[in-house]
Design a protein around this motif. Structure first.
Motif, mmCIF file in Angstrom:
data_model
loop_
_atom_site.group_PDB
_atom_site.id
_atom_site.type_symbol
_atom_site.label_atom_id
_atom_site.label_comp_id
_atom_site.label_asym_id
_atom_site.label_seq_id
_atom_site.Cartn_x
_atom_site.Cartn_y
_atom_site.Cartn_z
ATOM 1 N N ASN A 124 0.847 -1.170 -0.054
ATOM 2 C CA ASN A 124 -0.002 0.019 0.021
ATOM 3 C C ASN A 124 0.794 1.331 -0.155
ATOM 4 N N ASP A 125 2.119 1.285 0.121
ATOM 5 C CA ASP A 125 3.036 2.245 -0.055
ATOM 6 C C ASP A 125 3.240 2.576 -1.500
ATOM 7 N N ALA A 126 3.984 3.582 -1.891
ATOM 8 C CA ALA A 126 4.353 3.708 -3.044
ATOM 9 C C ALA A 126 5.651 3.278 -3.880
ATOM 10 N N VAL A 127 5.590 2.629 -4.702
ATOM 11 C CA VAL A 127 6.867 2.083 -5.564
ATOM 12 C C VAL A 127 7.052 3.417 -6.532
ATOM 13 N N GLY A 128 8.377 3.385 -6.898
ATOM 14 C CA GLY A 128 9.022 4.386 -7.640
ATOM 15 C C GLY A 128 9.212 4.168 -9.111
ATOM 16 N N ILE A 129 9.053 5.362 -9.992
ATOM 17 C CA ILE A 129 9.505 5.027 -11.325
ATOM 18 C C ILE A 129 10.773 6.167 -11.511
ATOM 19 N N ARG A 130 11.620 5.989 -12.157
ATOM 20 C CA ARG A 130 12.826 6.670 -12.291
ATOM 21 C C ARG A 130 12.236 8.087 -13.224
ATOM 22 N N LYS A 131 12.805 9.321 -12.860
ATOM 23 C CA LYS A 131 12.645 10.526 -13.497
ATOM 24 C C LYS A 131 13.235 10.731 -14.837
ATOM 25 N N ASP A 132 14.266 9.899 -14.875
ATOM 26 C CA ASP A 132 15.086 9.865 -16.207
ATOM 27 C C ASP A 132 14.782 8.904 -16.918
ATOM 28 N N ALA A 133 13.909 7.996 -16.779
ATOM 29 C CA ALA A 133 13.480 6.956 -17.741
ATOM 30 C C ALA A 133 12.100 7.110 -18.346
ATOM 31 N N THR A 134 11.868 6.615 -19.611
ATOM 32 C CA THR A 134 10.677 6.958 -20.363
ATOM 33 C C THR A 134 9.890 5.505 -20.291
ATOM 34 N N TRP A 135 10.272 4.641 -19.876
ATOM 35 C CA TRP A 135 9.556 3.298 -20.171
ATOM 36 C C TRP A 135 9.799 2.569 -19.034
ATOM 37 N N ASN A 136 8.604 2.482 -18.065
ATOM 38 C CA ASN A 136 8.730 1.935 -16.507
ATOM 39 C C ASN A 136 7.639 1.006 -16.362
ATOM 40 N N VAL A 137 8.118 -0.118 -15.942
ATOM 41 C CA VAL A 137 7.011 -1.217 -15.911
ATOM 42 C C VAL A 137 7.360 -2.005 -14.404
ATOM 43 N N PRO A 138 6.201 -2.446 -13.917
ATOM 44 C CA PRO A 138 6.414 -3.424 -12.693
ATOM 45 C C PRO A 138 6.462 -4.828 -13.147
ATOM 46 N N GLU A 139 7.293 -5.634 -12.307
ATOM 47 C CA GLU A 139 7.695 -7.012 -12.698
ATOM 48 C C GLU A 139 7.107 -7.921 -11.683
ATOM 49 N N PRO A 140 5.964 -8.449 -11.776
ATOM 50 C CA PRO A 140 5.453 -9.243 -10.698
ATOM 51 C C PRO A 140 6.044 -10.489 -10.607
ATOM 52 N N LEU A 278 -0.530 -8.003 -3.288
ATOM 53 C CA LEU A 278 0.219 -6.913 -3.242
ATOM 54 C C LEU A 278 0.000 -5.836 -3.827
ATOM 55 N N GLU A 279 -0.467 -4.722 -3.482
ATOM 56 C CA GLU A 279 -0.786 -3.570 -4.004
ATOM 57 C C GLU A 279 -0.141 -2.263 -3.460
ATOM 58 N N ASN A 280 0.286 -1.479 -4.834
ATOM 59 C CA ASN A 280 1.016 -0.195 -4.551
ATOM 60 C C ASN A 280 0.657 0.940 -5.280
ATOM 61 N N THR A 281 0.640 2.246 -4.965
ATOM 62 C CA THR A 281 0.819 3.244 -5.891
ATOM 63 C C THR A 281 1.963 3.505 -6.599
ATOM 64 N N VAL A 282 2.245 4.371 -7.500
ATOM 65 C CA VAL A 282 3.230 4.797 -7.900
ATOM 66 C C VAL A 282 3.566 6.307 -7.987
ATOM 67 N N ALA A 283 4.837 6.561 -7.588
ATOM 68 C CA ALA A 283 5.469 8.011 -7.573
ATOM 69 C C ALA A 283 6.625 7.890 -8.477
ATOM 70 N N VAL A 284 6.866 9.073 -8.729
ATOM 71 C CA VAL A 284 8.164 9.437 -9.297
ATOM 72 C C VAL A 284 9.390 9.811 -8.439
ATOM 73 N N VAL A 285 10.569 9.128 -8.593
ATOM 74 C CA VAL A 285 11.645 9.424 -7.719
ATOM 75 C C VAL A 285 12.891 9.835 -8.476
#
Length: 285
Positions: A124-140, A278-285
């Motif tokens: 339930n906390d936020a996973v991150g996506i890189r601010k310097d990347a253009t193609w971000n995906v989760p891998e379950p 497992l559930e998470n929101t997404v934030a830019v890091v």
């Protein structure tokens, strides 16, 4: 049986056993100081039966915060363990597609460090996506939980966040694509007392939601993992020691298409049939 780490209000971490779908039994009061020490127990079943015979405080899951199921355990990951993953990484690589083909069939698996325990994201906390990347995906991914003696003592759910454009540009960029702030989530429970044969019947499902719209969902079977769990563990522990145990992510068989990339505020939901969600929101890091 499902184990977890949790806290009430702003209290210290506690160890629990899932009583049912809505409540957890606190076994810290019975002398279980950490999940790590519990998983190191030699006569685990006998020990748990003894704990079950004692009166435990029960908490509703809605009234506690679930924590990542790691105390001091490092998190590592295996790659290219599914045929689908091999194909996707060959397609995304601009320079070295053949290395993924070779490692899929090689005796030695791809293994890499993923996270120190204090950087693992809770349910339930936020996973991150890189601010310097253009193609971000989760891998379950299914995650194997080992104790310090290299014995698999349980299974949990992992999200191995990845910047596919960065890794695709050059395989040597893998640490930047995979190892960064909020790039690893684990939880909510550790399933114990099951053998690999049963685990391989489990289903993994991924859903990515943006607002009210589901933008991607996919499913695979744990049975599609090419390598045996013991084989992965043997290579992980070669010339290595993990005094607190270790968690190993086992690779992904669900790969979103090229036009799907995570954005801030997206929701990532990963379910494994034998463990939970497992559930998470997404934030830019």
């Amino acid at each position: 049986m499902k184990l977890c780490r949790f806290q009430t209000a702003n209290g210290p971490p506690r160890v629990g056993v899932l009583a049912d779908e809505t409540s957890v039994l606190d076994i810290t009061s019975a002398g279980v100081a950490s999940l790590e020490t519990l998983l190191e127990t030699e006569n685990f079943t006998t020990h748990m039966n003894r704990l079950a015979g004692q009166t435990q405080t029960r908490y509703g899951l809605r009234n506690v915060k679930l924590l990542p199921p790691v105390d001091k355990q490092e998190v590592w990951a295996a790659g290219v363990t599914y045929q689908r993953s091999k194909t996707a990484r060959m397609e995304e690589s601009e320079t070295s597609a053949s290395i993924y083909d070779k490692v899929y069939d090689a005796p030695r698996p791809e293994l890499f460090f993923k996270a120190v325990p204090e950087k693992v994201v809770a349910p339930n906390d936020a996973v991150g996506i890189r601010k310097d990347a253009t193609w971000n995906v989760p891998e379950p991914e299914l995650a194997l939980v080992f104790n310090s003696k290299a014995r698999i003592v349980g299974y949990t759910i992992g999200n191995d966040m990845s910047s596919r454009d960065i890794e695709g540009a050059n395989p040597l960029y893998l640490p930047q694509a995979k190892v960064y702030r909020q790039s690893c989530a684990l939880g909510p429970f550790v399933k114990v007392g099951v053998l690999e044969a049963e685990v391989r019947t489990w289903t993994i499902h991924l859903r990515i939601q943006r607002g009210t719209k589901v933008i991607f969902q996919g499913e695979t079977s744990v049975g599609q993992i090419k390598r045996k769990f013991e084989e992965l563990g043997t290579y992980l522990f070669k010339s290595q020691v993990f005094p607190h145990g270790v968690v190993l992510l086992t690779g992904t068989g669900i790969v979103p298409p090229d036009n799907v990339s995570l954005q801030a505020a997206d929701s990532v939901r990963i379910s494994i049939s034998g463990i939970g969600v497992l559930e998470n929101t997404v934030a830019v890091v």
